[in-house]
Design a protein around this motif. Structure first.
Motif, PDB file in Angstrom:
ATOM      1  N   GLU A 181      24.151 -39.649 -24.611  1.00  0.00           N
ATOM      2  CA  GLU A 181      25.234 -38.714 -24.329  1.00  0.00           C
ATOM      3  C   GLU A 181      24.705 -37.310 -24.587  1.00  0.00           C
ATOM      4  OE1 GLU A 181      29.020 -39.877 -26.237  1.00  0.00           O
ATOM      5  OE2 GLU A 181      27.913 -41.692 -26.788  1.00  0.00           O
ATOM      6  N   VAL A 182      25.244 -36.328 -23.871  1.00  0.00           N
ATOM      7  CA  VAL A 182      24.844 -34.933 -24.066  1.00  0.00           C
ATOM      8  C   VAL A 182      26.016 -34.172 -24.674  1.00  0.00           C
ATOM      9  CG1 VAL A 182      23.991 -32.829 -22.979  1.00  0.00           C
ATOM     10  CG2 VAL A 182      23.312 -35.063 -22.065  1.00  0.00           C
ATOM     11  N   ALA A 183      25.776 -33.571 -25.823  1.00  0.00           N
ATOM     12  CA  ALA A 183      26.785 -32.723 -26.467  1.00  0.00           C
ATOM     13  C   ALA A 183      26.595 -31.319 -25.910  1.00  0.00           C
ATOM     14  CB  ALA A 183      26.621 -32.754 -27.980  1.00  0.00           C
ATOM     15  N   ARG A 184      27.388 -30.962 -24.913  1.00  0.00           N
ATOM     16  CA  ARG A 184      27.209 -29.680 -24.228  1.00  0.00           C
ATOM     17  C   ARG A 184      28.064 -28.562 -24.813  1.00  0.00           C
ATOM     18  NH1 ARG A 184      26.394 -33.327 -19.813  1.00  0.00           N
ATOM     19  NH2 ARG A 184      24.422 -32.874 -18.793  1.00  0.00           N
ATOM     20  N   THR A 185      29.280 -28.877 -25.232  1.00  0.00           N
ATOM     21  CA  THR A 185      30.196 -27.839 -25.702  1.00  0.00           C
ATOM     22  C   THR A 185      30.131 -27.700 -27.221  1.00  0.00           C
ATOM     23  OG1 THR A 185      32.062 -29.350 -26.027  1.00  0.00           O
ATOM     24  CG2 THR A 185      31.769 -28.423 -23.795  1.00  0.00           C
ATOM     25  N   ALA A 186      30.678 -26.606 -27.721  1.00  0.00           N
ATOM     26  CA  ALA A 186      30.735 -26.401 -29.176  1.00  0.00           C
ATOM     27  C   ALA A 186      31.527 -27.533 -29.836  1.00  0.00           C
ATOM     28  CB  ALA A 186      31.353 -25.053 -29.496  1.00  0.00           C
ATOM     29  N   GLU A 187      32.595 -27.971 -29.190  1.00  0.00           N
ATOM     30  CA  GLU A 187      33.410 -29.071 -29.734  1.00  0.00           C
ATOM     31  C   GLU A 187      32.591 -30.367 -29.794  1.00  0.00           C
ATOM     32  OE1 GLU A 187      36.781 -31.399 -27.617  1.00  0.00           O
ATOM     33  OE2 GLU A 187      37.768 -29.767 -28.730  1.00  0.00           O
ATOM     34  N   GLU A 188      31.835 -30.647 -28.739  1.00  0.00           N
ATOM     35  CA  GLU A 188      30.995 -31.851 -28.730  1.00  0.00           C
ATOM     36  C   GLU A 188      29.895 -31.749 -29.784  1.00  0.00           C
ATOM     37  OE1 GLU A 188      31.478 -33.193 -24.058  1.00  0.00           O
ATOM     38  OE2 GLU A 188      29.951 -31.707 -24.580  1.00  0.00           O
ATOM     39  N   HIS A 189      29.352 -30.555 -29.969  1.00  0.00           N
ATOM     40  CA  HIS A 189      28.348 -30.348 -31.028  1.00  0.00           C
ATOM     41  C   HIS A 189      28.959 -30.633 -32.391  1.00  0.00           C
ATOM     42  CE1 HIS A 189      24.578 -28.216 -29.493  1.00  0.00           C
ATOM     43  NE2 HIS A 189      25.232 -28.575 -28.402  1.00  0.00           N
ATOM     44  N   ALA A 190      30.173 -30.140 -32.613  1.00  0.00           N
ATOM     45  CA  ALA A 190      30.822 -30.315 -33.915  1.00  0.00           C
ATOM     46  C   ALA A 190      31.167 -31.776 -34.193  1.00  0.00           C
ATOM     47  CB  ALA A 190      32.083 -29.459 -33.995  1.00  0.00           C
TER      48      ALA A 190
ATOM     49  N   PHE B 205      21.635 -32.907 -28.421  1.00  0.00           N
ATOM     50  CA  PHE B 205      22.307 -31.632 -28.635  1.00  0.00           C
ATOM     51  C   PHE B 205      21.360 -30.524 -28.163  1.00  0.00           C
ATOM     52  CE2 PHE B 205      23.777 -34.701 -31.647  1.00  0.00           C
ATOM     53  CZ  PHE B 205      25.128 -34.426 -31.878  1.00  0.00           C
ATOM     54  N   PRO B 206      21.505 -30.047 -26.926  1.00  0.00           N
ATOM     55  CA  PRO B 206      20.628 -28.972 -26.454  1.00  0.00           C
ATOM     56  C   PRO B 206      21.067 -27.608 -26.992  1.00  0.00           C
ATOM     57  CG  PRO B 206      22.021 -29.784 -24.663  1.00  0.00           C
ATOM     58  CD  PRO B 206      22.368 -30.572 -25.879  1.00  0.00           C
ATOM     59  N   PHE B 207      20.086 -26.705 -27.202  1.00  0.00           N
ATOM     60  CA  PHE B 207      20.344 -25.343 -27.665  1.00  0.00           C
ATOM     61  C   PHE B 207      19.681 -24.351 -26.719  1.00  0.00           C
ATOM     62  CE2 PHE B 207      19.971 -27.768 -31.748  1.00  0.00           C
ATOM     63  CZ  PHE B 207      21.311 -27.734 -32.080  1.00  0.00           C
TER      64      PHE B 207
ATOM     65  N   ILE C 155      13.495 -31.301 -31.446  1.00  0.00           N
ATOM     66  CA  ILE C 155      12.615 -31.156 -30.286  1.00  0.00           C
ATOM     67  C   ILE C 155      12.412 -29.680 -29.929  1.00  0.00           C
ATOM     68  CG2 ILE C 155      12.296 -31.825 -27.870  1.00  0.00           C
ATOM     69  CD1 ILE C 155      14.516 -34.020 -28.495  1.00  0.00           C
ATOM     70  N   ARG C 156      11.147 -29.286 -29.809  1.00  0.00           N
ATOM     71  CA  ARG C 156      10.820 -27.918 -29.394  1.00  0.00           C
ATOM     72  C   ARG C 156      11.059 -27.761 -27.885  1.00  0.00           C
ATOM     73  NH1 ARG C 156       6.089 -29.453 -32.350  1.00  0.00           N
ATOM     74  NH2 ARG C 156       6.158 -28.622 -34.474  1.00  0.00           N
ATOM     75  N   ALA C 157      11.008 -26.516 -27.417  1.00  0.00           N
ATOM     76  CA  ALA C 157      11.253 -26.211 -25.999  1.00  0.00           C
ATOM     77  C   ALA C 157      10.266 -26.910 -25.060  1.00  0.00           C
ATOM     78  CB  ALA C 157      11.215 -24.702 -25.772  1.00  0.00           C
ATOM     79  N   ASP C 158       9.045 -27.177 -25.521  1.00  0.00           N
ATOM     80  CA  ASP C 158       8.051 -27.840 -24.678  1.00  0.00           C
ATOM     81  C   ASP C 158       8.149 -29.366 -24.730  1.00  0.00           C
ATOM     82  OD1 ASP C 158       6.999 -28.451 -27.180  1.00  0.00           O
ATOM     83  OD2 ASP C 158       5.046 -27.486 -26.825  1.00  0.00           O
ATOM     84  N   GLY C 159       9.146 -29.906 -25.446  1.00  0.00           N
ATOM     85  CA  GLY C 159       9.328 -31.353 -25.540  1.00  0.00           C
ATOM     86  C   GLY C 159       8.607 -31.989 -26.714  1.00  0.00           C
ATOM     87  N   SER C 160       7.762 -31.222 -27.396  1.00  0.00           N
ATOM     88  CA  SER C 160       7.080 -31.772 -28.570  1.00  0.00           C
ATOM     89  C   SER C 160       8.078 -31.893 -29.728  1.00  0.00           C
ATOM     90  CB  SER C 160       5.883 -30.903 -28.966  1.00  0.00           C
ATOM     91  OG  SER C 160       6.301 -29.622 -29.389  1.00  0.00           O
TER      92      SER C 160
ATOM     93  N   ALA D 101      14.791 -26.686 -29.261  1.00  0.00           N
ATOM     94  CA  ALA D 101      15.598 -26.608 -28.044  1.00  0.00           C
ATOM     95  C   ALA D 101      16.635 -27.721 -27.994  1.00  0.00           C
ATOM     96  CB  ALA D 101      14.705 -26.690 -26.812  1.00  0.00           C
ATOM     97  N   ALA D 102      16.464 -28.741 -28.846  1.00  0.00           N
ATOM     98  CA  ALA D 102      17.409 -29.856 -28.854  1.00  0.00           C
ATOM     99  C   ALA D 102      17.202 -30.704 -30.102  1.00  0.00           C
ATOM    100  CB  ALA D 102      17.219 -30.720 -27.615  1.00  0.00           C
TER     101      ALA D 102
END
Length: 148
Positions: free
Chosen positions: A45-54, A71-73, A95-100, A123-124
């Motif tokens: 699942e992807v937590a996209r909104t602030a509510e989903e993050h919380a 949780f993407p940032f 996870i860093r922006a490059d996927g590492s 980044a996530a």
């Protein structure tokens, strides 16, 4: 009369149960953790909104072996999570922006208020069932990709 009263009381409970089911069955995206030529595939699942993050994975009593939540940032930043109202242990993969992978916090403690933090800008954050990283041999040398 008593039967009608019981039915009236049952309706809100049923509605809450349906809302809870809908929350736990939201749309998923494919995600791959790759290392040393081995690919581990998940549907998360992807937590996209602030509510989903919380809310995250709070109140869940289980997680599929190939499931989780990401949780993407945007933009990348230091991340800090806690386990308040989270009933199951989780592995948190930063996870860093490059996927590492920046850091893996394995088997976090359910309902703990102690912050679980990244080691740097990420980044996530990927949350999997506790013990998944050890079971699959996932470590900081892996890379993570998903369809956003």
């Amino acid at each position: 009369m008593m039967t009608a009263f019981a039915l009236v009381l049952a309706l809100p409970v049923t509605a809450c149960a349906k809302d809870s089911d809908a929350q736990s069955q939201s749309a998923t995206v494919p995600l791959t953790v790759a290392m040393m030529g081995v690919q581990h595939k998940f549907q998360v699942e992807v937590a996209r909104t602030a509510e989903e993050h919380a809310r995250g994975l709070m109140f869940r009593t289980s997680l599929p072996a190939d499931g989780g939540m990401i949780f993407p940032f945007t933009p990348p930043r230091p991340a800090s999570f806690w386990m308040k109202n989270t009933l199951i242990p989780l592995d948190m993969i930063f996870i860093r922006a490059d996927g590492s992978i920046d850091r893996i916090a394995e088997n976090t403690i359910p309902e703990s208020l102690e912050p679980v933090v990244s080691g740097g800008d990420v980044a996530a954050v990927l949350e999997l069932a506790g013990g998944t990283a050890a079971r699959l041999g996932i470590d900081e040398t892996a890379t993570v990709t998903w369809k956003n």
